[in-house]
Enzyme design. Structure first.
Site, PDB file in Angstrom:
ATOM      1  N   HIS A  33     -17.317  27.888 126.455  1.00  0.00           N
ATOM      2  CA  HIS A  33     -15.910  27.938 126.052  1.00  0.00           C
ATOM      3  C   HIS A  33     -15.453  29.371 125.791  1.00  0.00           C
ATOM      4  O   HIS A  33     -14.459  29.837 126.352  1.00  0.00           O
ATOM      5  CB  HIS A  33     -15.746  27.085 124.783  1.00  0.00           C
ATOM      6  CG  HIS A  33     -14.347  27.006 124.272  1.00  0.00           C
ATOM      7  ND1 HIS A  33     -13.541  25.908 124.477  1.00  0.00           N
ATOM      8  CD2 HIS A  33     -13.600  27.873 123.534  1.00  0.00           C
ATOM      9  CE1 HIS A  33     -12.358  26.111 123.910  1.00  0.00           C
ATOM     10  NE2 HIS A  33     -12.376  27.298 123.321  1.00  0.00           N
ATOM     11  N   GLU A  34     -16.199  30.082 124.945  1.00  0.00           N
ATOM     12  CA  GLU A  34     -15.793  31.440 124.584  1.00  0.00           C
ATOM     13  C   GLU A  34     -15.925  32.407 125.754  1.00  0.00           C
ATOM     14  O   GLU A  34     -15.141  33.349 125.878  1.00  0.00           O
ATOM     15  CB  GLU A  34     -16.597  31.935 123.376  1.00  0.00           C
ATOM     16  CG  GLU A  34     -16.403  31.115 122.107  1.00  0.00           C
ATOM     17  CD  GLU A  34     -14.948  31.003 121.671  1.00  0.00           C
ATOM     18  OE1 GLU A  34     -14.125  31.861 122.057  1.00  0.00           O
ATOM     19  OE2 GLU A  34     -14.620  30.039 120.949  1.00  0.00           O
ATOM     20  N   HIS A  56     -12.779  32.193 127.701  1.00  0.00           N
ATOM     21  CA  HIS A  56     -11.769  33.094 127.144  1.00  0.00           C
ATOM     22  C   HIS A  56     -12.033  34.538 127.585  1.00  0.00           C
ATOM     23  O   HIS A  56     -11.126  35.263 127.997  1.00  0.00           O
ATOM     24  CB  HIS A  56     -11.823  33.063 125.615  1.00  0.00           C
ATOM     25  CG  HIS A  56     -11.223  31.845 124.991  1.00  0.00           C
ATOM     26  ND1 HIS A  56      -9.953  31.418 125.268  1.00  0.00           N
ATOM     27  CD2 HIS A  56     -11.725  30.981 124.068  1.00  0.00           C
ATOM     28  CE1 HIS A  56      -9.697  30.336 124.545  1.00  0.00           C
ATOM     29  NE2 HIS A  56     -10.744  30.050 123.815  1.00  0.00           N
ATOM     30  N   HIS A  58     -11.325  35.200 131.229  1.00  0.00           N
ATOM     31  CA  HIS A  58      -9.873  35.154 131.416  1.00  0.00           C
ATOM     32  C   HIS A  58      -9.279  36.508 131.018  1.00  0.00           C
ATOM     33  O   HIS A  58      -8.470  37.092 131.743  1.00  0.00           O
ATOM     34  CB  HIS A  58      -9.288  34.027 130.565  1.00  0.00           C
ATOM     35  CG  HIS A  58      -7.846  33.726 130.843  1.00  0.00           C
ATOM     36  ND1 HIS A  58      -7.150  32.738 130.187  1.00  0.00           N
ATOM     37  CD2 HIS A  58      -6.949  34.289 131.698  1.00  0.00           C
ATOM     38  CE1 HIS A  58      -5.905  32.699 130.634  1.00  0.00           C
ATOM     39  NE2 HIS A  58      -5.752  33.632 131.545  1.00  0.00           N
TER      40      HIS A  58
END
Length: 600
Positions: free
Chosen positions: A391-392, A395, A398
């Site tokens: 998940h991180e 980020h 991105h």
């Protein structure tokens, strides 16, 4: 490492710490930039009264603002990441305070810019944008300002609101310091009968314990600690809601919700549609909760029973090095370029891995333009933390793609799309794990995990969103928020969302008091919308391959060069419709059917 006592920051293993020196080699370099900022902030008034004199004057103003903002961002990020390493460190508490202060001063010093831009007649601004001096780069930025023209105040009022920025951050800062540095939960007895410290980072791990006594004790201890300060926390939360309502009214918005969403040009209907659509799927959620009660074989299902896996005899203890390997494999559909960047992040000092005394709880990705992203974890050896890593890193990559493709003015992406890339990673990873396993019980375990992601993200975050909407509306209607009234609202929502199969423990009424995201009003709904968008994107990537990945990469590189709704359309998802949320609910129901079949 002694699992019963957390190491200090100095005792923690350096190979699992982030390379903070990539931001600043040492504190002296930070102090040098801070001094530069203090000097430059004083000079920013030189454009006052002349912003709209010409296309060149406008460009010079905007570029000067960008230049100093880059430095300020770096100063702010370093100070706070240093503080997050150990929130009890007085030196970095001071640095963080100074950094926040300079950000407020910067905002105040440039508060005249937007009103002066709005003073430029539309026809003149259009003429400026035809200039060949470089101003065209700011077309989207300027269009967004003009769009919000009716909510921009006079020069004097804008400066006053900017000066109030530090005061407005008070409730959030007080809660953060209380929650991370001061609040202690004491010790509980673990599965081995040993006394261990209960911390933010260990809490969910205890709730996943097979030993129900451990789960119950952790749950009770957590809320006993918060309950001892319930009135203080109620006052803090109320103050935060009031400051949001004040700013929204001052800027002539119909509600604080409308004000919060307008920054990203997201219609309020998107928020309302989310809640309405999820309400329509609560029967499936209630069915899932009833299945959990049945499979756990308990006479009463309690709130502390919601995290333990429903499938017995499947233990997945996953050290961090193995977690990296699993994430690499799961994200292979995103292509070689993505894989190479992922490897760079894993081995290039991007990640601060383990919990230590005083370290900020939870996980996040952050950073400053011009340096690589950073990821803070509090890694525990379980499946949930593997997904947190994926998940991180979603980020982080991105941010990396946006920073590489966009100028500073557009590099930062809007909150509305912030959770899409991270959750897309999770969706791809769970699909990979479910598909590759042949073991019936492990497959059921993984499906259970995926369903838990739906419960925790689509359903729970929508419940959070409904709570926020209700709390803010109460203040707007002139009602007083107290710990008692907040608990009443929150408890009622838990009963509504989880249904009759669960015993809603009275302690759960206090959960609002420990949610940091509530201090960033109307943030959490985007986890649910982002989750829905991510499910749609991941399904398209798996089905269509290269073409879908290419469209998705355009989205990742988009930053804030367009409005979030438009960027998602570019990747193939329209969040102004109910379809993505409805589709996500259908996926939830499909996997619930599979789980019931596997566990017959």
């Amino acid at each position: 490492m002694d699992n019963r006592k957390l190491p200090t920051r100095e005792e923690a293993d350096n190979q699992y710490k982030w390379a903070i020196e990539d931001l600043y080699a040492d504190d002296a370099q930070w102090e040098k930039d801070f001094e530069l900022l203090e000097a430059e902030v004083e000079k920013l008034g030189r454009f006052k009264g002349h912003v709209g004199d010409s296309a060149d004057s406008l460009l010079e103003t905007l570029r000067a603002d960008d230049s100093i903002s880059k430095i300020a961002e770096k100063v702010y990020v370093y100070a706070n990441q240093r503080l997050h390493e150990n929130t009890g460190n007085s030196k970095y508490q001071d640095y963080s305070g100074k950094a926040q202060n300079i950000m407020v001063r910067l905002s105040a010093a440039t508060s005249y810019v937007t009103p002066e831009i709005l003073d430029i007649p539309d026809a003149v601004l259009a003429e400026y944008l035809e200039s060949e001096n470089g101003i065209k780069e700011y077309t989207q930025f300027l269009a967004n300002i003009v769009r919000q023209k009716s909510h921009i105040l006079s020069h004097e009022m804008e400066k006053l609101l900017a000066d109030m920025g530090e005061v407005a951050e008070g409730p959030k800062n007080i809660f953060s310091m209380f929650n991370n540095a001061d609040l202690k939960f004491g010790e509980i007895t673990d599965e081995e009968g040993k006394a261990v410290e209960l911390t933010h980072g260990r809490y969910v791990g205890f709730l996943e314990s097979r030993n129900r006594d451990v789960r119950r004790e952790a749950f009770k201890a957590m809320y006993k600690a918060y309950g001892a300060f319930r009135n203080t926390l109620g006052a803090s939360f109320s103050a935060n809601v009031k400051q949001q309502v004040f700013f929204s009214k001052t800027r002539k918005y119909p509600s604080s919700l409308a004000a919060a969403l307008d920054g990203s040009n997201v219609p309020v209907e998107v928020y309302d549609n989310l809640i309405e659509t999820v309400h329509g799927g609560l029967d499936v959620m209630h069915r899932y909760v009833a299945l959990r009660k049945k499979l756990l074989g308990v006479e009463e299902l309690h709130m502390y029973d919601l995290y333990v896996p429903m499938v017995e005899d499947v233990t997945m203890k996953i050290p961090f090095e193995e977690a990296k390997k699993i994430v690499r494999e799961g994200l292979e559909p995103l292509g070689q370029d993505y894989q190479e960047l992922l490897e760079c992040g894993f081995n290039g000092g991007w990640i601060d891995v383990y919990e230590n005394q005083g370290k900020r709880s939870g996980a996040y990705s952050w950073g400053a333009y011009g340096t690589h992203p950073y990821v803070l974890l509090n890694y525990q050896d379980n499946l949930n933390n593997v997904f947190t890593l994926a998940h991180e890193m979603g980020h982080a990559l991105h941010s990396y793609y946006s920073d590489e493709a966009q100028p500073y003015i557009y590099a930062g992406y809007r909150i509305f799309v912030a959770e899409v890339a991270s959750t897309c990673n999770e969706s791809l990873l769970i699909h990979h794990l479910i598909e590759k396993t042949e073991d019936r019980k492990q497959k059921a375990y993984l499906i259970n995990y995926f369903l838990e992601q739906f419960r925790g993200t689509l359903f729970r975050q929508t419940m959070f969103a409904e709570f926020e909407k209700t709390a803010h509306a109460m203040v707007e209607e002139g009602k007083v928020l107290t710990a008692e009234s907040l608990c009443e609202v929150y408890y009622g929502l838990n009963k509504k969302y989880f249904g009759e199969a669960i015993t809603a423990d009275e302690e759960i009424a206090l959960e609002w008091a420990r949610i940091p995201h509530f201090y960033t009003p109307f943030y959490v709904y985007q986890y649910a919308t982002g989750f829905s968008a991510a499910i749609a994107l991941s399904q398209r990537i798996l089905k269509e391959g290269g073409i879908a990945v290419e469209d998705y990469r355009k989205f990742l590189k988009g930053g804030s060069s367009d409005y979030p709704i438009e960027l998602l359309k570019m990747a193939g998802v329209d969040m102004t419709e109910k379809t993505p949320v409805e589709s996500a609910l259908k996926v939830f129901e499909k996997y619930l059917d599979k789980l019931e079949e596997l566990l017959k």
